[in-house]
Scaffold this motif. Structure first.
Motif, PDB file in Angstrom:
ATOM      1  N   ASP A 112       0.815  -1.221   0.000  1.00  0.00           N
ATOM      2  CA  ASP A 112       0.000   0.000   0.000  1.00  0.00           C
ATOM      3  C   ASP A 112       0.847   1.268   0.000  1.00  0.00           C
ATOM      4  OD1 ASP A 112       0.811   0.562   2.653  1.00  0.00           O
ATOM      5  OD2 ASP A 112      -0.945  -0.409   3.512  1.00  0.00           O
ATOM      6  N   GLY A 113       2.164   1.148   0.255  1.00  0.00           N
ATOM      7  CA  GLY A 113       3.013   2.329   0.261  1.00  0.00           C
ATOM      8  C   GLY A 113       4.387   2.059  -0.316  1.00  0.00           C
ATOM      9  N   LEU A 114       4.812   2.908  -1.262  1.00  0.00           N
ATOM     10  CA  LEU A 114       6.151   2.813  -1.854  1.00  0.00           C
ATOM     11  C   LEU A 114       6.872   4.137  -1.607  1.00  0.00           C
ATOM     12  CD1 LEU A 114       8.067   1.063  -3.630  1.00  0.00           C
ATOM     13  CD2 LEU A 114       7.162   2.289  -5.611  1.00  0.00           C
ATOM     14  N   TYR A 115       7.991   4.075  -0.879  1.00  0.00           N
ATOM     15  CA  TYR A 115       8.716   5.276  -0.479  1.00  0.00           C
ATOM     16  C   TYR A 115      10.176   5.132  -0.898  1.00  0.00           C
ATOM     17  CZ  TYR A 115       4.624   5.311   2.615  1.00  0.00           C
ATOM     18  OH  TYR A 115       3.338   5.259   3.123  1.00  0.00           O
ATOM     19  N   PHE A 116      10.536   5.716  -2.023  1.00  0.00           N
ATOM     20  CA  PHE A 116      11.921   5.743  -2.497  1.00  0.00           C
ATOM     21  C   PHE A 116      12.366   7.207  -2.480  1.00  0.00           C
ATOM     22  CE2 PHE A 116      11.435   1.721  -5.355  1.00  0.00           C
ATOM     23  CZ  PHE A 116      11.517   0.920  -4.224  1.00  0.00           C
ATOM     24  N   GLN A 117      13.025   7.609  -1.415  1.00  0.00           N
ATOM     25  CA  GLN A 117      13.342   9.022  -1.215  1.00  0.00           C
ATOM     26  C   GLN A 117      14.853   9.250  -1.114  1.00  0.00           C
ATOM     27  OE1 GLN A 117      10.522   8.842   2.130  1.00  0.00           O
ATOM     28  NE2 GLN A 117       9.581  10.707   1.315  1.00  0.00           N
ATOM     29  N   ASP A 118      15.329  10.225  -1.887  1.00  0.00           N
ATOM     30  CA  ASP A 118      16.740  10.640  -1.851  1.00  0.00           C
ATOM     31  C   ASP A 118      17.697   9.507  -2.207  1.00  0.00           C
ATOM     32  OD1 ASP A 118      16.232  13.371  -0.936  1.00  0.00           O
ATOM     33  OD2 ASP A 118      15.668  12.451   0.969  1.00  0.00           O
ATOM     34  N   PHE A 138       0.003   5.102  -1.368  1.00  0.00           N
ATOM     35  CA  PHE A 138       0.998   6.157  -1.167  1.00  0.00           C
ATOM     36  C   PHE A 138       2.206   5.919  -2.073  1.00  0.00           C
ATOM     37  CE2 PHE A 138      -1.188   5.278   2.838  1.00  0.00           C
ATOM     38  CZ  PHE A 138      -1.780   6.522   3.083  1.00  0.00           C
ATOM     39  N   ILE A 139       2.516   6.897  -2.904  1.00  0.00           N
ATOM     40  CA  ILE A 139       3.702   6.850  -3.766  1.00  0.00           C
ATOM     41  C   ILE A 139       4.560   8.073  -3.454  1.00  0.00           C
ATOM     42  CG2 ILE A 139       4.592   6.909  -6.118  1.00  0.00           C
ATOM     43  CD1 ILE A 139       1.992   5.659  -7.071  1.00  0.00           C
ATOM     44  N   TYR A 140       5.755   7.812  -2.936  1.00  0.00           N
ATOM     45  CA  TYR A 140       6.741   8.880  -2.730  1.00  0.00           C
ATOM     46  C   TYR A 140       8.042   8.445  -3.405  1.00  0.00           C
ATOM     47  CZ  TYR A 140       3.792  11.023   0.886  1.00  0.00           C
ATOM     48  OH  TYR A 140       2.756  11.632   1.572  1.00  0.00           O
ATOM     49  N   LEU A 163       0.661  11.383  -3.761  1.00  0.00           N
ATOM     50  CA  LEU A 163       1.503  11.156  -4.932  1.00  0.00           C
ATOM     51  C   LEU A 163       2.610  12.200  -4.930  1.00  0.00           C
ATOM     52  CD1 LEU A 163       2.242   9.866  -7.663  1.00  0.00           C
ATOM     53  CD2 LEU A 163       0.608  11.432  -8.742  1.00  0.00           C
ATOM     54  N   SER A 164       3.849  11.750  -4.773  1.00  0.00           N
ATOM     55  CA  SER A 164       4.988  12.647  -4.855  1.00  0.00           C
ATOM     56  C   SER A 164       6.024  12.094  -5.817  1.00  0.00           C
ATOM     57  CB  SER A 164       5.633  12.869  -3.483  1.00  0.00           C
ATOM     58  OG  SER A 164       6.764  13.713  -3.630  1.00  0.00           O
ATOM     59  N   LEU A 165       6.282  12.864  -6.871  1.00  0.00           N
ATOM     60  CA  LEU A 165       7.338  12.556  -7.836  1.00  0.00           C
ATOM     61  C   LEU A 165       8.354  13.688  -7.859  1.00  0.00           C
ATOM     62  CD1 LEU A 165       5.038  11.278 -10.739  1.00  0.00           C
ATOM     63  CD2 LEU A 165       6.195   9.902  -8.987  1.00  0.00           C
ATOM     64  N   ALA A 166       8.442  14.425  -6.752  1.00  0.00           N
ATOM     65  CA  ALA A 166       9.282  15.624  -6.673  1.00  0.00           C
ATOM     66  C   ALA A 166      10.756  15.277  -6.835  1.00  0.00           C
ATOM     67  CB  ALA A 166       9.046  16.324  -5.336  1.00  0.00           C
ATOM     68  N   GLY A 167      11.487  16.198  -7.455  1.00  0.00           N
ATOM     69  CA  GLY A 167      12.934  16.052  -7.540  1.00  0.00           C
ATOM     70  C   GLY A 167      13.405  14.990  -8.499  1.00  0.00           C
ATOM     71  N   ASN A 168      12.702  14.828  -9.627  1.00  0.00           N
ATOM     72  CA  ASN A 168      13.134  13.906 -10.670  1.00  0.00           C
ATOM     73  C   ASN A 168      13.369  14.675 -11.969  1.00  0.00           C
ATOM     74  OD1 ASN A 168      13.087  10.926  -9.731  1.00  0.00           O
ATOM     75  ND2 ASN A 168      11.233  11.781  -8.800  1.00  0.00           N
ATOM     76  N   ARG A 169      13.204  14.029 -13.095  1.00  0.00           N
ATOM     77  CA  ARG A 169      13.467  14.679 -14.393  1.00  0.00           C
ATOM     78  C   ARG A 169      12.307  14.480 -15.359  1.00  0.00           C
ATOM     79  NH1 ARG A 169      19.923  13.062 -15.221  1.00  0.00           N
ATOM     80  NH2 ARG A 169      20.684  14.271 -13.436  1.00  0.00           N
ATOM     81  N   GLN A 186      -2.059  14.834  -0.786  1.00  0.00           N
ATOM     82  CA  GLN A 186      -0.793  15.457  -1.161  1.00  0.00           C
ATOM     83  C   GLN A 186      -0.497  15.205  -2.627  1.00  0.00           C
ATOM     84  OE1 GLN A 186       2.578  14.559   1.312  1.00  0.00           O
ATOM     85  NE2 GLN A 186       1.521  15.020   3.215  1.00  0.00           N
ATOM     86  N   LEU A 187      -0.189  16.265  -3.354  1.00  0.00           N
ATOM     87  CA  LEU A 187       0.273  16.167  -4.738  1.00  0.00           C
ATOM     88  C   LEU A 187       1.547  16.998  -4.857  1.00  0.00           C
ATOM     89  CD1 LEU A 187       0.017  15.301  -7.677  1.00  0.00           C
ATOM     90  CD2 LEU A 187      -1.478  17.283  -8.062  1.00  0.00           C
ATOM     91  N   LYS A 188       2.671  16.297  -5.049  1.00  0.00           N
ATOM     92  CA  LYS A 188       3.969  16.963  -5.066  1.00  0.00           C
ATOM     93  C   LYS A 188       4.704  16.585  -6.347  1.00  0.00           C
ATOM     94  CE  LYS A 188       6.163  16.695  -1.072  1.00  0.00           C
ATOM     95  NZ  LYS A 188       6.745  16.054   0.144  1.00  0.00           N
ATOM     96  N   LEU A 189       4.793  17.536  -7.271  1.00  0.00           N
ATOM     97  CA  LEU A 189       5.459  17.310  -8.553  1.00  0.00           C
ATOM     98  C   LEU A 189       6.589  18.318  -8.763  1.00  0.00           C
ATOM     99  CD1 LEU A 189       2.296  16.757 -10.809  1.00  0.00           C
ATOM    100  CD2 LEU A 189       3.661  15.025  -9.614  1.00  0.00           C
TER     101      LEU A 189
END
Length: 485
Positions: A112-118, A138-140, A163-169, A186-189
């Protein structure tokens, strides 16, 4: 005979104890390993990682219980993997993973949650297998190197709460189908390379508390649809190409909005009076736009504001006398203000760490400025004013000062009396009347400019270019002309 001493009873009791122990051992043995599909999915992901210098996945050993692997969480009853959380450490050079996100993670059907950060070096497109996970909420996937377009069918992930896809390309436009994700809070793009306009249909995301699209190449007017977001607390749209005026419907966010960040765009018009009604506002950033006119007197009502940045606009006098309880950072630089002195409500702040008042028409003697607290100051920029006197009393009292900029004033003092602390990295005293020698303490700075003063003597051995020292009375030594023996 006492029944409790009967051989029969003793035998029965012993049997029950042994049976219980055997049962527990059997359950423990059978429960040692997690679900076969989950283990295969996780090990498939690990095989797609080409570099793991910090050993983030070293506990992922085949045949062991994957529920105790780093970053893996499982349901207690059936030991199925429910979340996968891996975080790099931006401040540590080896805190990253290099590779791709394997589609084998689609085997984690209870996820239910995928968190791949930094993780920094994770590449590839948006992971298509996410559409095959029926419980995903939850997708971060933040601060990696995913690229390509955000898929047009992103709206099919209707169970998503964040949904957060912040800090990608990511490139291309924001898909309009994102408006179907009506459960999103939360919507973070932010910090991608997205273009086009904000889809009007985003107004359907009425549960949003956090909307972050900063650091892209989005343009056009900011849509006037904010009356839909009754729970919005954070709105970040800085560093884009938005034009037009600040939309009136932002006024409806006043009860709950804490962060309003619209800096570094091309917004025009006046600062709306309604912003003074944002009683919960912590941070307001309107910097680097084309706003003109006066700052509304209603800003006196912003008693809880901690961070205010109005720099790089065309704002004019008078600036309202604010009623803040304690401001942390203030930047009014490069407008058309004539403040004459540093405002009293700034001077009295017990918690301020950043003060930037460059080109604000300040005419005062720096020795006369007595801030109630100097201990926490990190940054002070008073460049381009008509400030006289000495900076020694101020700078020498600041324990944590990182940067001091006072170029283009009328300061006059002996530079050797200035204490350059271990934390200081930036010092600019150019175009003043500073005299004396350049102290050896400048060697530890990252940037220095003491040009166009009245300094004399040999320059300590530093890495700074000649432009940092030119225009003085009699400085010598590298990178200027050699000293006469």
């Amino acid at each position: 005979m006492n029944p409790s001493h009967s051989p029969c009873v003793a035998t029965t009791t012993t049997f029950l104890i042994l049976f219980t122990i055997c049962t527990l051992l059997h359950l423990e043995a059978n429960g040692a390993k997690c679900n076969v599909d989950d283990e295969a999915g996780l090990l498939g992901f690990k095989s797609g990682i080409k570099s793991d210098p910090s050993g983030m996945l070293k506990s992922w050993i085949p045949g062991t219980d994957c529920c105790i692997w780093a970053g893996v969480n499982c349901l207690f009853d059936n030991k199925r993997v429910t979340s996968l959380s891996l975080s790099g450490q931006p401040d540590k050079p080896e805190g990253f993973l290099s590779g791709t996100i394997s589609p084998s993670l689609s085997k984690l059907q209870f996820l239910d949650g995928l968190y791949f950060q930094d993780l920094r070096n994770i590449t590839g497109p948006f992971p298509g297998f996410l559409f095959k996970l029926p419980n995903l909420q939850f997708i971060y996937i933040e601060n990696n190197k995913l690229s390509g377009r955000i898929p047009e069918n992103i709206g099919n992930l209707t169970r998503l709460g964040a949904l957060s896809l912040a800090g990608n390309r990511f490139t291309g436009t924001i898909p309009s189908s994102i408006s179907k994700l009506t459960q999103l809070t939360q919507l973070k793009l932010g910090d991608n390379f997205l273009t086009g306009v904000i889809p009007e249909a985003i107004k359907n995301l009425k549960n949003l508390t956090f909307l972050s699209l900063e650091g892209n190449q989005l343009g056009g007017n900011i849509p006037d649809f904010f009356s839909s977001f009754t729970d919005l607390r954070i709105l970040r749209l800085s560093r884009n190409k938005f034009s037009g005026q600040i939309p009136p419907s932002i006024s409806t966010l006043s009860p709950k909005l804490s962060y309003l960040e619209l800096g570094h765009n091309s917004l025009s018009g006046k600062i709306p009076d309604f912003l003074g009604k944002f009683t919960a506002l912590d941070t307001l950033d309107l910097s680097s736009n084309q706003l003109h006119g006066t700052v509304p007197t209603s800003f006196r009502n912003l008693t809880k504001i901690f961070n205010l940045d109005l720099s790089e606009n065309f704002l004019v006098d008078p600036f309202p006398d604010m009623n803040v309880k304690g401001i942390e950072s203030l930047d009014l630089s490069h407008n058309m203000f004539h403040l004459r002195e540093i405002p009293k409500w700034v001077t009295s702040s017990p918690i301020i760490f950043s003060l930037k008042l460059a080109n604000c028409g300040i005419k005062m003697k720096l020795d006369d400025w007595k801030p109630s607290e100097t201990y926490f100051y990190d940054f002070i920029d008073l460049s381009g004013n008509e400030i006289s006197g000495s900076a020694i009393g101020l700078v020498n009292k600041t324990e944590y000062l990182v940067g001091f900029w006072a170029s283009g004033n009328k300061l006059r003092f002996d530079l050797e009396g200035l204490r350059i602390g271990q934390r200081m990295k930036y010092l600019d005293l150019s175009k003043n009347s500073v005299f004396g020698k350049v102290p050896k303490g400048v060697v530890g700075l990252e940037k220095l400019n003491v040009s166009y003063n009245h300094l004399c003597g040999e320059i300590p051995k530093t890495k700074f270019p000649a432009s940092a020292f030119v225009g003085n009375d009699c400085l010598c030594g590298s990178p200027l002309q050699p000293c006469k023996s």
